[in-house]
Write a protein that holds these residues in place. Structure first.
Motif, PDB file in Angstrom:
ATOM      1  N   SER A  93       3.774  -0.864  -4.156  1.00  0.00           N
ATOM      2  CA  SER A  93       3.805   0.255  -3.202  1.00  0.00           C
ATOM      3  C   SER A  93       2.921  -0.057  -1.988  1.00  0.00           C
ATOM      4  O   SER A  93       3.312   0.234  -0.852  1.00  0.00           O
ATOM      5  CB  SER A  93       3.362   1.546  -3.876  1.00  0.00           C
ATOM      6  OG  SER A  93       2.003   1.454  -4.284  1.00  0.00           O
ATOM      7  N   THR A  94       1.760  -0.653  -2.223  1.00  0.00           N
ATOM      8  CA  THR A  94       0.911  -1.009  -1.076  1.00  0.00           C
ATOM      9  C   THR A  94       1.566  -2.094  -0.237  1.00  0.00           C
ATOM     10  O   THR A  94       1.445  -2.088   0.995  1.00  0.00           O
ATOM     11  CB  THR A  94      -0.487  -1.464  -1.527  1.00  0.00           C
ATOM     12  OG1 THR A  94      -0.360  -2.541  -2.455  1.00  0.00           O
ATOM     13  CG2 THR A  94      -1.271  -0.333  -2.154  1.00  0.00           C
ATOM     14  N   ASN A  95       2.261  -3.014  -0.877  1.00  0.00           N
ATOM     15  CA  ASN A  95       2.983  -4.050  -0.125  1.00  0.00           C
ATOM     16  C   ASN A  95       4.071  -3.436   0.747  1.00  0.00           C
ATOM     17  O   ASN A  95       4.265  -3.854   1.891  1.00  0.00           O
ATOM     18  CB  ASN A  95       3.579  -5.088  -1.068  1.00  0.00           C
ATOM     19  CG  ASN A  95       2.559  -6.066  -1.591  1.00  0.00           C
ATOM     20  OD1 ASN A  95       1.460  -6.164  -1.077  1.00  0.00           O
ATOM     21  ND2 ASN A  95       2.916  -6.792  -2.625  1.00  0.00           N
ATOM     22  N   ILE A  96       4.776  -2.462   0.211  1.00  0.00           N
ATOM     23  CA  ILE A  96       5.834  -1.800   0.989  1.00  0.00           C
ATOM     24  C   ILE A  96       5.215  -1.073   2.179  1.00  0.00           C
ATOM     25  O   ILE A  96       5.731  -1.142   3.308  1.00  0.00           O
ATOM     26  CB  ILE A  96       6.638  -0.837   0.087  1.00  0.00           C
ATOM     27  CG1 ILE A  96       7.493  -1.651  -0.894  1.00  0.00           C
ATOM     28  CG2 ILE A  96       7.505   0.101   0.907  1.00  0.00           C
ATOM     29  CD1 ILE A  96       8.151  -0.815  -1.973  1.00  0.00           C
ATOM     30  N   GLU A  97       4.079  -0.383   1.937  1.00  0.00           N
ATOM     31  CA  GLU A  97       3.401   0.307   3.042  1.00  0.00           C
ATOM     32  C   GLU A  97       2.937  -0.687   4.105  1.00  0.00           C
ATOM     33  O   GLU A  97       3.076  -0.437   5.306  1.00  0.00           O
ATOM     34  CB  GLU A  97       2.202   1.097   2.519  1.00  0.00           C
ATOM     35  CG  GLU A  97       2.575   2.294   1.681  1.00  0.00           C
ATOM     36  CD  GLU A  97       1.372   2.950   1.030  1.00  0.00           C
ATOM     37  OE1 GLU A  97       0.236   2.495   1.272  1.00  0.00           O
ATOM     38  OE2 GLU A  97       1.574   3.923   0.283  1.00  0.00           O
ATOM     39  N   MET A  98       2.414  -1.805   3.662  1.00  0.00           N
ATOM     40  CA  MET A  98       1.956  -2.828   4.607  1.00  0.00           C
ATOM     41  C   MET A  98       3.130  -3.401   5.389  1.00  0.00           C
ATOM     42  O   MET A  98       3.016  -3.643   6.605  1.00  0.00           O
ATOM     43  CB  MET A  98       1.204  -3.943   3.867  1.00  0.00           C
ATOM     44  CG  MET A  98      -0.162  -3.506   3.374  1.00  0.00           C
ATOM     45  SD  MET A  98      -0.982  -4.686   2.303  1.00  0.00           S
ATOM     46  CE  MET A  98      -1.088  -6.113   3.328  1.00  0.00           C
TER      47      MET A  98
END
Length: 173
Positions: A93-98
């Motif tokens: 999820s953090t990768n997608i946000e990034m």
């Protein structure tokens, strides 16, 4: 003087007699030459009793303990796997946000870059236009020079006033 020590006389070395050609000895007789300790043989009933005891001991005490240990290890592995899955989803999820943030920033960068390129192009165009206007102005000024009539040695208006005042003073006398 040197002291020489020798082995005492009369001692003879004992030699052991053996057959020099071992390859010709029959295999049955060869076992007689190999030094083996004579062991007592167990009877089958004793051996069977020990085997049964070991099997019972293994089945009753060792296997349940081993099973408990394995269950504990597997439960720990399962909890670790669940924790790793949770961490994996958080990381994804953090990768997608990034990635979303990076795409937004990259589009803004491209827009700003395009604006800067346009402004630089406009500045060059304005600079070239200013240069052409300056050249036109110089040409107009050069042309005006040819049309100007210049009177030399004419008194300036301030000089005319001074001369009139001077004539009036001297004319009175």
């Amino acid at each position: 003087m040197s002291i020489i020590r020798r082995s005492p006389r009369g001692n003879k070395v004992h030699q052991v007699s053996s057959k020099s050609d071992i390859s010709n000895i029959e295999p049955e007789n060869l076992l007689n030459y190999v030094g083996r300790r004579q062991k007592g043989h167990r009877n089958e009933d004793q051996r069977k009793g020990i085997d049964d005891f070991l099997k019972d001991e293994i089945l009753l005490s060792m296997l349940p303990n081993w099973k408990k240990d394995q269950v504990l290890i597997l439960s720990k592995f399962c909890s670790d796997i669940v924790e790793l899955k949770q961490q994996n989803t958080n990381v994804q999820s953090t990768n997608i946000e990034m990635e979303n943030a990076l795409t937004f920033i990259s589009t803004q960068y491209e827009d700003m870059n395009n604006k800067i390129i346009n402004l630089e192009r406009e500045r060059k165009e304005n600079y070239n236009y200013i240069l052409s206007l300056e050249n036109r102005l110089e040409d107009v000024q050069k042309r005006l020079k040819f049309t100007v009539i210049e009177f030399r040695n004419l008194p300036t208006p301030a000089q005319n006033i001074k001369q009139e005042i001077w004539f009036k003073r001297f004319a009175m006398f």
